[in-house]
Design a protein around this motif. Structure first.
Motif, mmCIF file in Angstrom:
data_model
loop_
_atom_site.group_PDB
_atom_site.id
_atom_site.type_symbol
_atom_site.label_atom_id
_atom_site.label_comp_id
_atom_site.label_asym_id
_atom_site.label_seq_id
_atom_site.Cartn_x
_atom_site.Cartn_y
_atom_site.Cartn_z
ATOM 1 N N LYS A 50 0.833 -1.193 0.000
ATOM 2 C CA LYS A 50 0.000 0.000 0.000
ATOM 3 C C LYS A 50 0.877 1.255 0.000
ATOM 4 C CE LYS A 50 -2.307 2.299 3.369
ATOM 5 N NZ LYS A 50 -3.028 2.387 4.630
ATOM 6 N N GLN A 51 1.940 1.220 0.804
ATOM 7 C CA GLN A 51 2.832 2.360 0.854
ATOM 8 C C GLN A 51 3.575 2.529 -0.463
ATOM 9 O OE1 GLN A 51 5.328 1.628 4.206
ATOM 10 N NE2 GLN A 51 3.662 1.813 5.703
ATOM 11 N N ALA A 52 3.924 1.391 -1.047
ATOM 12 C CA ALA A 52 4.668 1.441 -2.299
ATOM 13 C C ALA A 52 3.826 2.007 -3.425
ATOM 14 C CB ALA A 52 5.164 0.041 -2.665
ATOM 15 N N PHE A 53 2.558 1.617 -3.467
ATOM 16 C CA PHE A 53 1.673 2.087 -4.517
ATOM 17 C C PHE A 53 1.119 3.487 -4.222
ATOM 18 C CE2 PHE A 53 1.524 -2.409 -5.566
ATOM 19 C CZ PHE A 53 1.553 -2.370 -6.940
ATOM 20 N N GLY A 54 1.054 3.837 -2.938
ATOM 21 C CA GLY A 54 0.497 5.132 -2.554
ATOM 22 C C GLY A 54 -0.981 5.024 -2.272
ATOM 23 N N ALA A 55 -1.414 5.520 -1.115
ATOM 24 C CA ALA A 55 -2.822 5.416 -0.746
ATOM 25 C C ALA A 55 -3.636 6.535 -1.366
ATOM 26 C CB ALA A 55 -2.956 5.469 0.783
ATOM 27 N N THR A 56 -4.878 6.211 -1.675
ATOM 28 C CA THR A 56 -5.741 7.223 -2.270
ATOM 29 C C THR A 56 -6.223 8.213 -1.225
ATOM 30 O OG1 THR A 56 -7.782 7.578 -3.469
ATOM 31 C CG2 THR A 56 -7.747 5.747 -1.938
ATOM 32 N N ALA A 57 -6.403 9.448 -1.613
ATOM 33 C CA ALA A 57 -6.809 10.494 -0.680
ATOM 34 C C ALA A 57 -8.303 10.440 -0.397
ATOM 35 C CB ALA A 57 -6.438 11.863 -1.246
ATOM 36 N N LYS A 58 -9.073 9.963 -1.348
ATOM 37 C CA LYS A 58 -10.517 9.932 -1.204
ATOM 38 C C LYS A 58 -10.959 8.600 -0.603
ATOM 39 C CE LYS A 58 -14.812 10.445 -3.809
ATOM 40 N NZ LYS A 58 -15.399 10.618 -5.158
ATOM 41 N N ALA A 59 -11.633 8.673 0.520
ATOM 42 C CA ALA A 59 -12.075 7.459 1.198
ATOM 43 C C ALA A 59 -13.259 6.844 0.464
ATOM 44 C CB ALA A 59 -12.459 7.774 2.635
ATOM 45 N N ALA A 60 -13.257 5.537 0.349
ATOM 46 C CA ALA A 60 -14.367 4.805 -0.276
ATOM 47 C C ALA A 60 -14.699 3.601 0.595
ATOM 48 C CB ALA A 60 -13.990 4.360 -1.678
ATOM 49 N N ALA A 61 -15.935 3.181 0.592
ATOM 50 C CA ALA A 61 -16.350 2.041 1.396
ATOM 51 C C ALA A 61 -15.655 0.779 0.908
ATOM 52 C CB ALA A 61 -17.860 1.878 1.313
ATOM 53 N N PRO A 62 -15.108 -0.018 1.813
ATOM 54 C CA PRO A 62 -14.485 -1.277 1.393
ATOM 55 C C PRO A 62 -15.526 -2.198 0.778
ATOM 56 C CG PRO A 62 -14.735 -1.207 3.766
ATOM 57 C CD PRO A 62 -15.068 0.163 3.269
ATOM 58 N N LYS A 63 -15.101 -3.031 -0.154
ATOM 59 C CA LYS A 63 -16.064 -3.849 -0.890
ATOM 60 C C LYS A 63 -15.440 -5.143 -1.393
ATOM 61 C CE LYS A 63 -19.114 -3.585 -4.957
ATOM 62 N NZ LYS A 63 -19.523 -2.739 -6.117
ATOM 63 N N VAL A 64 -16.208 -6.217 -1.323
ATOM 64 C CA VAL A 64 -15.831 -7.463 -1.999
ATOM 65 C C VAL A 64 -16.306 -7.337 -3.433
ATOM 66 C CG1 VAL A 64 -16.181 -9.948 -2.141
ATOM 67 C CG2 VAL A 64 -15.976 -8.846 0.101
ATOM 68 N N THR A 65 -15.387 -7.320 -4.375
ATOM 69 C CA THR A 65 -15.750 -7.077 -5.767
ATOM 70 C C THR A 65 -16.090 -8.351 -6.531
ATOM 71 O OG1 THR A 65 -13.405 -7.092 -6.368
ATOM 72 C CG2 THR A 65 -14.414 -4.948 -5.898
ATOM 73 N N GLY A 170 -20.130 -9.564 2.004
ATOM 74 C CA GLY A 170 -21.491 -9.709 1.499
ATOM 75 C C GLY A 170 -21.869 -11.174 1.474
ATOM 76 N N ASP A 171 -23.152 -11.481 1.725
ATOM 77 C CA ASP A 171 -23.569 -12.885 1.775
ATOM 78 C C ASP A 171 -24.131 -13.400 0.451
ATOM 79 O OD1 ASP A 171 -26.081 -11.776 1.616
ATOM 80 O OD2 ASP A 171 -26.645 -12.231 3.677
ATOM 81 N N ALA A 172 -24.152 -12.558 -0.573
ATOM 82 C CA ALA A 172 -24.652 -12.998 -1.883
ATOM 83 C C ALA A 172 -23.871 -12.287 -2.985
ATOM 84 C CB ALA A 172 -26.139 -12.726 -2.004
ATOM 85 N N VAL A 173 -22.577 -12.551 -3.022
ATOM 86 C CA VAL A 173 -21.718 -11.925 -4.028
ATOM 87 C C VAL A 173 -21.942 -12.577 -5.392
ATOM 88 C CG1 VAL A 173 -19.332 -11.358 -4.652
ATOM 89 C CG2 VAL A 173 -20.018 -11.417 -2.246
ATOM 90 N N SER A 174 -22.174 -13.872 -5.399
ATOM 91 C CA SER A 174 -22.461 -14.611 -6.638
ATOM 92 C C SER A 174 -23.222 -15.878 -6.246
ATOM 93 C CB SER A 174 -21.173 -14.951 -7.395
ATOM 94 O OG SER A 174 -20.337 -15.805 -6.625
ATOM 95 N N LYS A 175 -23.296 -16.839 -7.140
ATOM 96 C CA LYS A 175 -23.968 -18.094 -6.829
ATOM 97 C C LYS A 175 -23.275 -19.252 -7.527
ATOM 98 C CE LYS A 175 -27.481 -17.450 -10.458
ATOM 99 N NZ LYS A 175 -28.938 -17.387 -10.726
ATOM 100 N N VAL A 176 -23.535 -20.454 -7.039
ATOM 101 C CA VAL A 176 -22.977 -21.665 -7.645
ATOM 102 C C VAL A 176 -23.997 -22.789 -7.464
ATOM 103 C CG1 VAL A 176 -21.795 -22.455 -5.534
ATOM 104 C CG2 VAL A 176 -20.920 -23.139 -7.781
#
Length: 284
Positions: A50-65, A170-176
């Motif tokens: 994270k330090q190497a890449f540089g952290a973003t200044a704008k905060a965003a909600a964490p998310k499972v993509t 999240g409890d429903a990110v996808s399905k199988v």
């Protein structure tokens, strides 16, 4: 014995850094534990990246993509052997992601909800950039914990933790889809047989019955009778036959040439496709 769990206990309030979280107990007193097998401290490399890449200044909600189990393909389970399948999950957070893991669960009003968590020791993670991490691992399904009505779509959930210890997911990110393993047999007789004479082709279509731990006949299913002439590379469909109330198959055809006979089942949403091992018939 079937182990049941309440999904609320494994979604939203899951403490990944605590390694294991017990879910609600089943009627028999047993419980399902979701063990992710990693802690925030294990992923110090994420903070460095994270330090190497540089952290973003704008905060965003964490998310499972994303969270994918078994490559998106159906999970086929028999009656005895446990089935282990892979998963891949990705999460993003401004603070960096310490880890993310997937699990699968199903809502069953008749017998209660059920879930299978990741195998903790299987999880490996790779930092994609300062805010994103992808983790891979495995999930093991035990047929003794299933009932036959579980052969349907399951939800894929995922839980993650930031480098700062914030939990999210999240409890429903996808399905199988989970399916009941199928078997199919064939027998062509009599053998040998004279050209032009009638032969009888029998067989049986069965599938895993998780309620009893045995294989039971799959009734009223359309199954193709196929023939591959000696020297040919592929089968040709001769006719379609329906299974009986016990899953058996029986039909007659005229013997025309040496070749291999088989039955082939296209599958249903709850049961995978299967073809019988061919039976070679010698025609005189």
């Amino acid at each position: 014995m079937r182990i049941r769990a309440t999904v609320a206990a494994v979604s939203g309030a899951l403490a990944l850094s605590a390694l294991a979280v017990p879910a609600a107990q089943a009627d028999d007193g047993r419980s399902w534990t979701l063990d992710h097998g990693f802690s925030v401290g294990q992923h110090s490399e994420g903070a460095k990246s994270k330090q190497a890449f540089g952290a973003t200044a704008k905060a965003a909600a964490p998310k499972v993509t994303s969270a994918v189990v078994n490559g998106g393909k159906p999970i086929v389970v028999g009656t005895k052997s446990k089935q282990t399948v892979p998963f891949t999950a990705t999460a993003t957070a401004d603070a960096g992601v310490g880890g993310v893991a997937a699990y699968i669960w199903i809502k069953n009003d008749a017998v209660g909800d059920m879930g299978f968590g990741p195998n903790g020791k299987s999880i490996t993670c790779k930092v994609v950039n300062a805010t994103t991490t992808t983790c891979k691992g495995t999930i093991t399904l035990d047929p003794s914990d299933l009932v036959s009505t579980d052969a349907t779509w399951w939800r894929v959930g995922a839980e993650a933790v930031t480098e700062e210890g914030q939990e999210f997911g999240g409890d429903a990110v996808s399905k199988v889809r989970v399916q009941r393993f199928s078997k199919l047999t064939v027998n062509a007789s009599p053998e040998p047989v004279k050209k032009g004479k009638t032969i009888t082709v029998t067989g049986k279509l069965t599938r895993a019955n998780w309620d009893t731990g045995t294989y039971k006949g799959y009734s009223k299913q359309a199954v193709k009778l196929q023939f591959k002439k000696k020297g040919a590379k592929s089968y040709t469909t001769v006719k379609t036959v329906k299974t009986s109330s016990t899953g058996t198959l029986k039909t007659t055809v005229k013997a025309s040439a040496d070749g291999t006979w088989r039955y082939s089942f296209a599958g249903t949403p709850s049961t995978p496709a299967v073809s019988a091992k061919g039976d070679f018939l010698d025609v005189k």
